[in-house]
Write an enzyme that holds these catalytic residues in place. Structure first.
Site, PDB file in Angstrom:
ATOM      1  N   SER A   1       0.745  -1.216   0.058  1.00 27.78           N
ATOM      2  CA  SER A   1      -0.012   0.111  -0.237  1.00 27.78           C
ATOM      3  C   SER A   1       0.747   1.267   0.015  1.00 27.78           C
ATOM      4  CB  SER A   1      -1.018   0.005   1.285  1.00 27.78           C
ATOM      5  OG  SER A   1      -0.329   0.096   2.273  1.00 27.78           O
TER       6      SER A   1
ATOM      7  N   GLN B   1       1.949   3.491  -3.705  1.00 32.72           N
ATOM      8  CA  GLN B   1       1.128   4.541  -4.419  1.00 32.72           C
ATOM      9  C   GLN B   1       1.850   5.901  -4.392  1.00 32.72           C
ATOM     10  OE1 GLN B   1      -0.838   6.115  -1.777  1.00 32.72           O
ATOM     11  NE2 GLN B   1      -2.740   6.920  -3.005  1.00 32.72           N
TER      12      GLN B   1
ATOM     13  N   ASN C   1       2.298  10.897  13.001  1.00 33.49           N
ATOM     14  CA  ASN C   1       1.571  10.760  14.347  1.00 33.49           C
ATOM     15  C   ASN C   1       2.013  11.911  15.200  1.00 33.49           C
ATOM     16  OD1 ASN C   1       3.397   9.703  16.578  1.00 33.49           O
ATOM     17  ND2 ASN C   1       3.906   8.673  14.741  1.00 33.49           N
TER      18      ASN C   1
ATOM     19  N   CYS D   1       7.028  27.841  17.403  1.00 31.70           N
ATOM     20  CA  CYS D   1       7.141  26.159  17.426  1.00 31.70           C
ATOM     21  C   CYS D   1       5.912  25.480  16.965  1.00 31.70           C
ATOM     22  CB  CYS D   1       7.915  25.701  18.559  1.00 31.70           C
ATOM     23  SG  CYS D   1       7.009  25.743  20.092  1.00 31.70           S
TER      24      CYS D   1
ATOM     25  N   CYS E   1       3.234  26.088  19.222  1.00 30.66           N
ATOM     26  CA  CYS E   1       2.404  27.348  19.260  1.00 30.66           C
ATOM     27  C   CYS E   1       1.381  27.172  18.025  1.00 30.66           C
ATOM     28  CB  CYS E   1       3.530  28.401  18.644  1.00 30.66           C
ATOM     29  SG  CYS E   1       4.662  28.979  19.756  1.00 30.66           S
TER      30      CYS E   1
ATOM     31  N   CYS F   1      -4.516   8.030   7.073  1.00 31.22           N
ATOM     32  CA  CYS F   1      -4.864   7.839   5.240  1.00 31.22           C
ATOM     33  C   CYS F   1      -5.361   6.172   5.417  1.00 31.22           C
ATOM     34  CB  CYS F   1      -3.464   7.882   4.593  1.00 31.22           C
ATOM     35  SG  CYS F   1      -2.214   6.615   5.280  1.00 31.22           S
TER      36      CYS F   1
END
Length: 389
Positions: free
Chosen positions: A188, A191, A250, A290, A293, A307
Site C-alpha cells: 500500500s 502508491q 503521528n 514552534c 505554538c 490515510c
C-alpha cells in the site's frame, strides 16, 4: 580598430590599481572589503589569496549583485597578472560600483611579496558536471554546492513525505542524509512512497531508501536508523544535524520532535497531508513559533483520521515533500525567505496556495517567554492517532 594592448592601456588608465601593501592595509582596516578572484577554476586549484571569493571573469557581471548589493562597497579584484582584473574592475565601474580597484600584478605580485596562498576546496570535475545547474546560479555557485556537500539533514520518516524530500536532497548533493523509520515496505506504500518498489516489499524502509539514494548519488552518505523516535533516543538521534525534515505520521512523534529540536536548536521543516489538502511551515528555535505554538494540544482522533481511514491522493505527499526539500535547501544555503511564522496551505482540488500567519505564543511551554527546557516524554496513547503521509 583598437588592438588588445591599446585597449588594455586605456582600461588601465581608467581604473584604480592597488599594490600588495595597499591591499594588506585595506584588509587590516575596519572597513569591509570584498576580494574577488576572477581567474578560472583550474587556476584556483593552484592557490588563492585567503578570504577571496572565487568568481570566474565570465560570470562576474551576473553574480556581482549577489555578492555586493551596495554600489559603494569596497571591492578589490585580482587575477594572475592584473590584466583580466583590470577589465573586470572597469566593467564593475560601468555597472555603477564606485569603489572598485584592481590588484596591480595580480597573484604573481602577491606571491613575490611573500603573501600567503591557500588551496581552496573545489568541486571535482565529475561534481562540477553533476551540479552544473546549481553552480550556474549566483545564489548557489561552487561555494554553495560545497556547503551542501558538507551539510547534514535528518529525515523523520521514509514514507510519503520523506521519500520525495530525500530523493531531491540527495540529487541536490546534500552530503549526509539520516533517515529514521522502523517500518517495513508494504504494497500500500507504493502508491506514493517513491524510494521503494515492488521487489522490496517486506524490507526495512530505511534499507530500501538507502539503496535508492546511493544509486542516485554516490556523493551522499546515508545513515539508516531502523528505530522509532522516542524520548529515550531523540537527543542522540537528532544531534549533529543542520536541519530536520518532519515526515512523521503521528502527533506524539511531532510533539516529541518539537521539544527535542528546541533543546538542540535545530530547524524543522514540517509538512502534513490529508486527502487532497496539505500544509507546510518551518520552525526555527528562537526565530519564530514552534509546533506547540501552532497546535497547543493534539486534535481529537475523529478530526485527524489516518490515510488508512480517509485516503490520500498519491501525488500530494510528493508535492509537499519536494517543497520540504526546497525549504531545506534554502536554509542550508541561507537564501530566500523561509516559512518561519507562515503556514502554507495547499488545496490540490482547487490548485490554490494560501498562507496564514503563525505567531509565537508567549505562554508556550516549549518556547515561550518563561519556558524552561522541555523534558522529553513519550506522549500518552490518547493522542497516538496517525495522520496521512
Amino acid at each position: 580598430m583598437s588592438t588588445y594592448e591599446h585597449y588594455l592601456r586605456q582600461v588601465l588608465r581608467s581604473v584604480a590599481e592597488v599594490s600588495v601593501s595597499e591591499l594588506l592595509a585595506a584588509r587590516a582596516s575596519a572597513t569591509p572589503l570584498l576580494l574577488l578572484d576572477v581567474r578560472e577554476p583550474d587556476e584556483h586549484e593552484q592557490g588563492v589569496i585567503p578570504g577571496a571569493r572565487l568568481v570566474p571573469r565570465g560570470l562576474l557581471e551576473g553574480r556581482i549583485e549577489q555578492l555586493a548589493k551596495d554600489p559603494e562597497a569596497r571591492i578589490v579584484v585580482y587575477c594572475h597578472s592584473g590584466k583580466r582584473s583590470a577589465f573586470a574592475a572597469h566593467s564593475l565601474s560601468l555597472m555603477g560600483y564606485v569603489n572598485v580597484s584592481s590588484l596591480s600584478g595580480g597573484i604573481v605580485a602577491w606571491r613575490a611579496a611573500g603573501g600567503s596562498v591557500t588551496k581552496p576546496e573545489l568541486l571535482s570535475a565529475s561534481q562540477r558536471a553533476r551540479y552544473s545547474r546549481h553552480v550556474l546560479l549566483p545564489e548557489v555557485g561552487e561555494a554553495g554546492q560545497l556547503q551542501l556537500l558538507k551539510s547534514r539533514v535528518l529525515l523523520l520518516g521514509a514514507g510519503g513525505l520523506g521519500c520525495p524530500a530525500a530523493y531531491y536532497l540527495a540529487a541536490a548533493g546534500v552530503g549526509t542524509l539520516g533517515i529514521i523509520d522502523d517500518d517495513n515496505v508494504d504494497e500500500s506504500n507504493l502508491q506514493r512512497q517513491i524510494l521503494h518498489n515492488s521487489r522490496r516489499i517486506g524490507q526495512k524502509k530505511v534499507a530500501s531508501a538507502e539503496q535508492t539514494l546511493r544509486e542516485l548519488n554516490p556523493d551522499v552518505k546515508v545513515i539508516a536508523h531502523p528505530v522509532r523516535l522516542g524520548a529515550d533516543n531523540a537527543l542522540d538521534l537528532l544531534s549533529g544535524y543542520d536541519v530536520i525534515v518532519d515526515g512523521a505520521d503521528n502527533f506524539p512523534t511531532r510533539y516529541l520532535l518539537n521539544d527535542a529540536s528546541v533543546i538542540l536548536n535545530i530547524p524543522v521543516v514540517h509538512a502534513s497531508v490529508y486527502r487532497f489538502e496539505a500544509q507546510l511551515t518551518t520552525f526555527i528555535p528562537t526565530k519564530g513559533p514552534c509546533y506547540r505554538c501552532l497546535y497547543p494540544e493534539p486534535p481529537p482522533p475523529e478530526l485527524a483520521p489516518s490515510c488508512e481511514q480517509a485516503g490520500v491522493l498519491g501525488v500530494l505527499p510528493g508535492v509537499l515533500g519536494v517543497l520540504q526539500a526546497t525549504e531545506t535547501l534554502k536554509l542550508l544555503l541561507n537564501v530566500g525567505e523561509s516559512l518561519v511564522g507562515r503556514l502554507l496551505l495547499y488545496d490540490a482540488l482547487l490548485a490554490t496556495f494560501n498562507y496564514i500567519k503563525v505567531r509565537s505564543k508567549p505562554d508556550c511551554p516549549a518556547c515561550g517567554l518563561h519556558a524552561t527546557p522541555p523534558v522529553l516524554t513519550d506522549w500518552p496513547a490518547i493522542c497516538k492517532q496517525t495522520s496521512p503521509r
